[in-house]
Design a protein around this motif. Structure first.
Motif, PDB file in Angstrom:
ATOM      1  N   HIS A 254     -56.108 -59.563-101.041  1.00 20.48           N
ATOM      2  CA  HIS A 254     -57.364 -59.973-100.385  1.00 20.48           C
ATOM      3  C   HIS A 254     -57.781 -61.393-100.769  1.00 20.48           C
ATOM      4  O   HIS A 254     -58.937 -61.776-100.592  1.00 20.48           O
ATOM      5  CB  HIS A 254     -58.492 -58.983-100.703  1.00 20.48           C
ATOM      6  CG  HIS A 254     -58.337 -57.665-100.000  1.00 20.48           C
ATOM      7  ND1 HIS A 254     -58.578 -57.503 -98.652  1.00 20.48           N
ATOM      8  CD2 HIS A 254     -57.922 -56.458-100.454  1.00 20.48           C
ATOM      9  CE1 HIS A 254     -58.333 -56.240 -98.307  1.00 20.48           C
ATOM     10  NE2 HIS A 254     -57.920 -55.589 -99.387  1.00 20.48           N
ATOM     11  N   GLU A 255     -56.843 -62.161-101.310  1.00 20.55           N
ATOM     12  CA  GLU A 255     -57.143 -63.565-101.638  1.00 20.55           C
ATOM     13  C   GLU A 255     -56.878 -64.428-100.402  1.00 20.55           C
ATOM     14  O   GLU A 255     -56.008 -64.116 -99.591  1.00 20.55           O
ATOM     15  CB  GLU A 255     -56.239 -64.048-102.781  1.00 20.55           C
ATOM     16  CG  GLU A 255     -56.362 -63.242-104.070  1.00 20.55           C
ATOM     17  CD  GLU A 255     -57.641 -63.529-104.857  1.00 20.55           C
ATOM     18  OE1 GLU A 255     -58.437 -64.389-104.417  1.00 20.55           O
ATOM     19  OE2 GLU A 255     -57.853 -62.880-105.897  1.00 20.55           O
ATOM     20  N   TYR A 256     -57.649 -65.527-100.273  1.00 24.62           N
ATOM     21  CA  TYR A 256     -57.439 -66.482 -99.176  1.00 24.62           C
ATOM     22  C   TYR A 256     -57.103 -67.862 -99.730  1.00 24.62           C
ATOM     23  O   TYR A 256     -57.555 -68.226-100.818  1.00 24.62           O
ATOM     24  CB  TYR A 256     -58.702 -66.581 -98.324  1.00 24.62           C
ATOM     25  CG  TYR A 256     -59.005 -65.344 -97.513  1.00 24.62           C
ATOM     26  CD1 TYR A 256     -58.006 -64.713 -96.766  1.00 24.62           C
ATOM     27  CD2 TYR A 256     -60.294 -64.816 -97.483  1.00 24.62           C
ATOM     28  CE1 TYR A 256     -58.289 -63.584 -96.020  1.00 24.62           C
ATOM     29  CE2 TYR A 256     -60.582 -63.684 -96.734  1.00 24.62           C
ATOM     30  CZ  TYR A 256     -59.572 -63.077 -96.006  1.00 24.62           C
ATOM     31  OH  TYR A 256     -59.853 -61.957 -95.269  1.00 24.62           O
ATOM     32  N   LEU A 257     -56.369 -68.641 -98.940  1.00 23.02           N
ATOM     33  CA  LEU A 257     -55.931 -69.965 -99.405  1.00 23.02           C
ATOM     34  C   LEU A 257     -57.107 -70.860 -99.798  1.00 23.02           C
ATOM     35  O   LEU A 257     -56.998 -71.709-100.675  1.00 23.02           O
ATOM     36  CB  LEU A 257     -55.106 -70.671 -98.314  1.00 23.02           C
ATOM     37  CG  LEU A 257     -53.862 -69.923 -97.811  1.00 23.02           C
ATOM     38  CD1 LEU A 257     -53.126 -70.762 -96.770  1.00 23.02           C
ATOM     39  CD2 LEU A 257     -52.929 -69.574 -98.958  1.00 23.02           C
ATOM     40  N   ASP A 258     -58.264 -70.689 -99.145  1.00 26.46           N
ATOM     41  CA  ASP A 258     -59.415 -71.559 -99.424  1.00 26.46           C
ATOM     42  C   ASP A 258     -60.264 -71.071-100.611  1.00 26.46           C
ATOM     43  O   ASP A 258     -61.338 -71.610-100.871  1.00 26.46           O
ATOM     44  CB  ASP A 258     -60.284 -71.703 -98.163  1.00 26.46           C
ATOM     45  CG  ASP A 258     -60.897 -70.360 -97.720  1.00 26.46           C
ATOM     46  OD1 ASP A 258     -60.710 -69.334 -98.420  1.00 26.46           O
ATOM     47  OD2 ASP A 258     -61.565 -70.341 -96.659  1.00 26.46           O
ATOM     48  N   GLY A 259     -59.800 -70.040-101.299  1.00 22.60           N
ATOM     49  CA  GLY A 259     -60.515 -69.583-102.500  1.00 22.60           C
ATOM     50  C   GLY A 259     -61.649 -68.608-102.217  1.00 22.60           C
ATOM     51  O   GLY A 259     -62.377 -68.218-103.140  1.00 22.60           O
ATOM     52  N   SER A 260     -61.792 -68.173-100.962  1.00 30.79           N
ATOM     53  CA  SER A 260     -62.933 -67.305-100.637  1.00 30.79           C
ATOM     54  C   SER A 260     -62.612 -65.806-100.770  1.00 30.79           C
ATOM     55  O   SER A 260     -63.443 -64.975-100.454  1.00 30.79           O
ATOM     56  CB  SER A 260     -63.411 -67.610 -99.209  1.00 30.79           C
ATOM     57  OG  SER A 260     -62.377 -67.309 -98.285  1.00 30.79           O
ATOM     58  N   GLY A 261     -61.416 -65.501-101.233  1.00 32.85           N
ATOM     59  CA  GLY A 261     -61.048 -64.077-101.335  1.00 32.85           C
ATOM     60  C   GLY A 261     -61.402 -63.454-102.672  1.00 32.85           C
ATOM     61  O   GLY A 261     -62.079 -64.072-103.502  1.00 32.85           O
ATOM     62  N   TYR A 262     -60.943 -62.242-102.912  1.00 34.66           N
ATOM     63  CA  TYR A 262     -61.208 -61.534-104.169  1.00 34.66           C
ATOM     64  C   TYR A 262     -59.938 -60.818-104.615  1.00 34.66           C
ATOM     65  O   TYR A 262     -59.034 -60.639-103.792  1.00 34.66           O
ATOM     66  CB  TYR A 262     -62.377 -60.549-103.974  1.00 34.66           C
ATOM     67  CG  TYR A 262     -62.116 -59.431-102.976  1.00 34.66           C
ATOM     68  CD1 TYR A 262     -62.358 -59.592-101.608  1.00 34.66           C
ATOM     69  CD2 TYR A 262     -61.607 -58.191-103.407  1.00 34.66           C
ATOM     70  CE1 TYR A 262     -62.116 -58.575-100.702  1.00 34.66           C
ATOM     71  CE2 TYR A 262     -61.379 -57.172-102.496  1.00 34.66           C
ATOM     72  CZ  TYR A 262     -61.625 -57.373-101.151  1.00 34.66           C
ATOM     73  OH  TYR A 262     -61.392 -56.359-100.263  1.00 34.66           O
ATOM     74  N   PRO A 263     -59.801 -60.410-105.870  1.00 33.76           N
ATOM     75  CA  PRO A 263     -60.812 -60.391-106.942  1.00 33.76           C
ATOM     76  C   PRO A 263     -60.811 -61.658-107.800  1.00 33.76           C
ATOM     77  O   PRO A 263     -61.740 -61.863-108.565  1.00 33.76           O
ATOM     78  CB  PRO A 263     -60.352 -59.202-107.802  1.00 33.76           C
ATOM     79  CG  PRO A 263     -58.869 -59.172-107.643  1.00 33.76           C
ATOM     80  CD  PRO A 263     -58.587 -59.654-106.242  1.00 33.76           C
ATOM     81  N   ASP A 264     -59.807 -62.525-107.684  1.00 33.84           N
ATOM     82  CA  ASP A 264     -59.695 -63.641-108.622  1.00 33.84           C
ATOM     83  C   ASP A 264     -60.019 -64.998-107.997  1.00 33.84           C
ATOM     84  O   ASP A 264     -59.849 -66.022-108.646  1.00 33.84           O
ATOM     85  CB  ASP A 264     -58.274 -63.666-109.222  1.00 33.84           C
ATOM     86  CG  ASP A 264     -57.968 -62.388-110.013  1.00 33.84           C
ATOM     87  OD1 ASP A 264     -58.874 -61.916-110.732  1.00 33.84           O
ATOM     88  OD2 ASP A 264     -56.865 -61.845-109.883  1.00 33.84           O
ATOM     89  N   ALA A 265     -60.476 -64.997-106.739  1.00 32.54           N
ATOM     90  CA  ALA A 265     -60.778 -66.249-106.021  1.00 32.54           C
ATOM     91  C   ALA A 265     -59.665 -67.285-106.187  1.00 32.54           C
ATOM     92  O   ALA A 265     -59.912 -68.456-106.478  1.00 32.54           O
ATOM     93  CB  ALA A 265     -62.138 -66.806-106.466  1.00 32.54           C
TER      94      ALA A 265
END
Ligand SMILES: [Fe+2]
Ligand SMILES: [Fe+2]
Length: 328
Positions: A254-265
């Motif tokens: 659930h992480e995204y390339l732009d840092g908006s995902g989770y759990p570790d951003a």
């Protein structure tokens, strides 16, 4: 074993007694290699043709018996014993959803669902997950997609499976289709497939009321839901033979390339290729899921949504995914 949850009306073949309710599920448990049994079953089934669901119990998935079961009109084939309860629970849900299509489930779906059921019930019973279950499910899915294609897999799974199992079967199918499209080696197809098979295992600890909630989750529920990647990681991290790529996929899908995902951003440099593929497969599969309370989104629309996720997903990969998403 089935009572008291289910009302059981047993019938001995050849007894001539056919006082069976015309609603519910027929469960056939007989040695289908014996021709006289098959003939007796045929007669009973003719009398009960109004019952749509026909669940056949086949010992250890003996291939000839599986084929015979489908020839007799099975709508599902399971091995004994724990799969039976699981399958009946699924049928209950499907009936509530008032699905009326008549067709048969493929052995690959039966086999991989059994593997998922085994993994999820191990987690719920606080037992260790058996990695060979994940491998078994993955190999069945790779087999099915290599032979019949991804579109058939997506259609079959959506017709027969509910909730989290449907999601896992779809994500793994899409990820395997994606890996095959990109031209991955057999080993890499399997690696991504196993990561996909296990990606949401942490959901085994999320309450069903949250997992199956038809409405939007409230902030508290959302927080619980968002804990599943870390739960999954924790469940798997000490298992012998688990690989770092699988742990990475489970924790970071659930992480995204732009840092908006989770759990570790995480941001782009920290997100591996395998995770990027898995994330695209996961989002797409979630969009095209069929739920009792809403129809499945057409695949073209789901692909458009992926294309609109500017900055979050790797653009060339989304482009390459086009052939997977729109496969016919
Ligand atoms: Fe997830
Ligand atoms: Fe997922």
């Amino acid at each position: 074993m089935l009572e008291p949850r289910y009302h059981i009306a047993p019938q001995l073949l050849g007894s001539g007694d056919t006082q069976i309710d015309s609603s519910g599920v027929i469960m056939v448990d007989a040695d289908l290699r014996k021709i006289h049994r098959v003939e007796q079953i045929q007669l009973v089934l003719q009398e009960l043709s109004c019952i749509r669901e026909k669940l056949f119990v086949v010992h250890n998935q003996v291939r000839s018996m599986v084929a015979q079961a489908y020839a007799l009109g099975a709508t599902a084939v399971v091995s004994r014993p724990k799969e039976i309860i699981f399958k009946l629970a699924q049928i209950e849900i499907a009936e509530k959803a008032a699905q009326s299509d008549f067709a048969i489930t493929s052995p690959e779906i039966t086999e991989s669902t059994a593997a998922f059921a085994s993994m999820f019930s191990a987690v719920r019973a606080s037992k260790q997950i058996n990695l060979s279950d994940a491998e078994r499910a993955t190999l069945q899915i790779i087999d099915s997609i290599s032979q019949k294609g991804l579109a058939a897999w997506l259609d079959d799974v959506r017709r027969y499976h509910e909730g989290t199992f449907q999601h896992c079967l779809l994500v793994t199918g899409v990820a395997v289709g994606f890996a095959l499209e990109i031209g991955f080696s057999d080993l890499d197809v399997k690696r991504l497939g196993i990561a996909a098979t296990l990606h949401d295992i942490g959901k085994a600890h999320i309450p069903l009321l949250i997992l199956d909630k038809p409405d939007r989750l409230d902030p508290g529920e959302e927080e619980i839901m968002r804990s599943h990647p870390v739960i999954g990681y924790e469940l798997l991290k000490n298992i012998e033979d688990i690989t770092p790529e699988i742990l990475d996929g489970v924790r970071h899908h659930h992480e995204y390339l732009d840092g908006s995902g989770y759990p570790d951003a995480l941001t782009a440099p920290e997100i591996s290729d395998l995770v990027r593929l898995l994330t695209i497969s996961d989002i797409f599969a979630a969009l095209i899921e069929s739920r009792p309370y809403r129809p499945a989104m057409p695949r073209q629309n789901a692909y458009k949504i992926l294309c609109g996720m500017e900055g979050k997903l790797e653009r060339p990969l989304v482009k390459a995914f086009r052939n997977v998403a729109l496969v016919v």
